[in-house]
Design a protein around this motif. Structure first.
Motif, PDB file in Angstrom:
ATOM      1  N   SER A 193       2.282  -7.294   9.700  1.00  0.00           N
ATOM      2  CA  SER A 193       0.861  -7.081   9.959  1.00  0.00           C
ATOM      3  C   SER A 193       0.481  -5.630   9.769  1.00  0.00           C
ATOM      4  N   ARG A 194      -0.774  -5.407   9.373  1.00  0.00           N
ATOM      5  CA  ARG A 194      -1.280  -4.054   9.175  1.00  0.00           C
ATOM      6  C   ARG A 194      -2.624  -3.953   9.875  1.00  0.00           C
ATOM      7  N   GLY A 195      -2.681  -3.183  10.936  1.00  0.00           N
ATOM      8  CA  GLY A 195      -3.939  -2.974  11.622  1.00  0.00           C
ATOM      9  C   GLY A 195      -4.245  -1.512  11.803  1.00  0.00           C
ATOM     10  N   LEU A 196      -3.196  -0.691  11.756  1.00  0.00           N
ATOM     11  CA  LEU A 196      -3.341   0.745  11.980  1.00  0.00           C
ATOM     12  C   LEU A 196      -3.728   1.473  10.696  1.00  0.00           C
ATOM     13  N   PHE A 197      -3.068   1.134   9.598  1.00  0.00           N
ATOM     14  CA  PHE A 197      -3.295   1.794   8.318  1.00  0.00           C
ATOM     15  C   PHE A 197      -4.420   1.107   7.551  1.00  0.00           C
ATOM     16  N   GLY A 198      -5.277   1.928   6.921  1.00  0.00           N
ATOM     17  CA  GLY A 198      -6.309   1.424   6.033  1.00  0.00           C
ATOM     18  C   GLY A 198      -5.913   1.660   4.592  1.00  0.00           C
ATOM     19  N   THR A 199      -6.908   1.795   3.716  1.00  0.00           N
ATOM     20  CA  THR A 199      -6.614   2.011   2.296  1.00  0.00           C
ATOM     21  C   THR A 199      -6.130   3.424   2.014  1.00  0.00           C
TER      22      THR A 199
END
Length: 448
Positions: free
Chosen positions: A2-8
Motif C-alpha cells: 500500500s502507498r498512502g504516504l508517498f505521492g507522485t
C-alpha cells in the motif's frame, strides 16, 4: 504494497501538519536509513541532504538527520541547493541515498521530502512502498557504536555550479546577452546567477532574496509575469523563470511572451535530432503535453511517447526505452545526458546555446509550434472526499468525451501533491472547449 504516504513526487504536505511533522520526518529518516543500510556491513553509509529556502526546512533537516544517524547513516548536509544538484551530488559523492527537502512550486507553508537512489534517480514506486512499510512498523536502531555522524558540506553548491557550466557547449560564451534570471526566492538563488555570470551573460537577478516565507510568492515559474515585466523593463534578450527547487523552468522571450515546457522540448528535440543526438527518435512527455507538440514532432519524423503525469514516470520511460530527452509542459525538462531529474537551469542553458549558435532571438526559437487551444482548471476538494466517483460527475465527463471525439480530448485526474482535481481539455473550437471544461468543473465542485 500500500502507498498512502508517498505521492507522485515524494512526501508532501503543510508544515507541522501530518505528514510534514518533525516526528514523521524522523521516522522517514530512520526508515530510509534502515532500507538503504546493508545489513551487517561495516562500511560507511552516506546520505546527502539538500533543501530549498523554506523556514520549515530547518526543522525537517534536523529531524531527518536524527532519524538517519540513529540507524547508522552518515549525513552530509548541503544546505540550499537545487533538486538536480542533489541527484548529481548523490552520485558524485558515492552516497547510498540523496534527500531533497522541498515542496517545489508550492507555497512556503508547504514542504516535502524527495528521495534519490545511489544512481541519482528518484526512487521507484516499489522502493517508496518498502520504506513506507518500514515507517509503519518497528524501526530497529543501530548499536551505539554504529550511530552515524553529520557533517556540513560547504562546497556542494560550487560543485554543482562547475558541473552545470560543463553542459554548455565548449568554446561558447554568453557575451552580449542580457538575461533575467528569476530564482523564485528558492534553492537556486545563488547558483543560477553565478552560472550565467561566469559564462559571460549580463545577469539581472530576480527572486534572490529568500526570507524563509517568500519562496514562489509572486515570482518563479508559477508567476512568470514578474520575469516578463523585468525582461521588458531592462530590455533583456531572455528571461528564465525557475521554481522553488529549480527543477522546472519557463522561458520568457524578449517581447515578454511566455514559452512553456512543450515549446522548450520542441526546440531541443528538433535541434538534437538535426545534430544526431536525439536517441530513439522520440521525445517522452506526459498526457498533459499539447497536441500541437505531437503534430510538430510527427512532421519531422519524430515520435511523442506519452506517460502518466509526473516527471518520475517520464524518467522511467526514458530509461526503459533508452531515450535521452523528456519532460512536462509545466517546465520539468529531463536530459539524461546531463542530469537524473528535471533541471531548469541546464534546460535554459540549452535555449541560450541555441541563441548563441544561431543568432536567432528568443521569440523565434521559443515559438516552435502553434498549440491546440487547451484549458486547465483546478478544483480543490476536502480531505476524504472522492468527487470523481460520483455518478453525475462520471456522466458529465462521458458526455464531454463524446462531444470532443475526433476533434479534441479530455483529461481528468487527481493531483499527486495537492488535494486538487485537475480538469484539462483540448479542442480546436475554443467556445466548445470552454463549455466542456465549465461543465465538468461545475459537476466536480458540486460533488466536492
Amino acid at each position: 504494497m500500500s502507498r498512502g504516504l508517498f505521492g507522485t513526487d515524494g512526501v508532501r504536505g503543510r508544515a507541522n501538519t501530518h505528514p510534514m511533522t518533525a516526528e514523521m520526518a524522523l521516522r522517514l529518516g530512520a526508515a530510509a536509513g534502515r532500507y538503504f543500510r546493508r545489513s551487517g556491513a561495516n562500511s560507511a553509509h552516506r546520505v546527502v541532504i539538500g533543501k530549498d529556502t523554506r523556514l520549515s526546512g530547518y526543522m525537517l533537516e534536523n529531524a531527518l538527520t536524527a532519524g538517519l544517524t540513529s540507524t547508522g547513516m552518515n549525513v552530509l548536509l548541503l544546505g540550499p541547493v537545487p533538486t538536480p544538484a542533489v541527484g548529481f551530488l548523490t552520485r558524485s559523492m558515492r552516497a547510498d541515498v540523496g534527500i531533497m527537502i522541498s515542496a517545489s512550486h508550492n507555497p512556503a507553508e508547504d514542504n516535502g521530502i524527495k528521495f534519490f537512489g545511489p544512481d541519482g534517480f528518484k526512487l521507484s514506486d516499489e522502493a517508496e512502498a518498502e520504506i513506507e512499510s518500514i515507517v509503519a512498523g518497528e524501526i530497529v536502531p543501530a548499536d551505539p557504536a554504529r550511530i552515524g555522524r553529520a557533517k556540513r558540506i560547504d562546497d556542494g553548491r560550487g560543485r554543482y555550479v562547475e558541473y552545470a557550466k560543463t553542459t554548455f557547449p565548449a568554446g561558447q560564451r554568453l557575451d552580449g546577452l542580457k538575461v533575467v534570471i528569476d530564482c523564485a526566492n528558492g534553492a537556486a538563488y545563488r547558483a543560477a546567477p553565478d552560472v550565467l555570470w561566469e559564462l559571460g551573460a549580463e545577469v539581472i537577478p530576480l527572486g534572490v532574496k529568500p526570507d524563509g516565507s517568500n519562496i514562489n510568492a509572486g515570482v518563479g515559474s508559477t508567476h512568470p509575469e514578474a520575469c516578463a515585466q523585468a525582461v521588458l523593463d531592462h530590455g533583456a534578450h531572455l528571461g528564465i523563470s525557475l521554481d522553488g527547487d529549480a527543477d522546472r523552468v519557463i522561458i520568457i522571450d524578449e517581447q515578454g511572451r511566455v514559452a512553456d515546457g512543450d515549446q522548450i522540448m520542441a526546440l531541443m528535440a528538433a535541434r538534437w535530432a538535426e545534430q544526431g543526438r536525439l536517441r530513439g527518435g522520440a521525445l517522452v512527455a506526459t498526457v498533459m503535453s499539447n497536441l500541437g507538440l505531437e503534430h510538430f514532432l510527427s512532421a519531422r519524423g519524430l515520435r511523442l511517447e506519452r506517460t502518466r503525469v509526473g516527471d518520475r514516470y517520464v524518467v522511467e520511460r526514458m530509461r526503459e526505452g533508452g531515450f535521452n530527452l523528456g519532460g512536462e509542459q509545466s517546465g520539468h525538462i529531463v536530459m539524461t545526458d546531463y542530469a537524473t531529474t528535471g533541471d531548469g537551469l541546464i534546460a535554459a542553458m540549452q535555449v541560450l546555446a541555441a541563441m548563441a549558435d544561431t543568432g536567432h532571438s528568443a521569440s523565434t526559437l521559443a515559438a516552435q509550434f502553434d498549440p491546440v487551444p487547451q484549458l486547465l482548471r483546478n478544483v480543490r476538494y476536502a480531505a476524504g472526499a472522492d468527487p470523481l466517483s460520483a455518478a453525475e460527475v462520471r456522466a458529465v465527463i462521458a458526455q464531454a468525451e463524446a462531444r470532443l471525439a475526433g476533434t479534441g480530448r479530455v483529461l481528468i485526474r487527481k493531483s499527486g501533491t495537492e488535494p486538487l482535481i485537475r480538469v484539462m481539455a483540448e479542442a480546436e473550437n475554443e467556445a466548445i472547449l470552454r463549455e466542456v471544461v465549465d461543465g465538468i468543473v461545475a459537476a466536480v465542485e458540486k460533488a466536492a
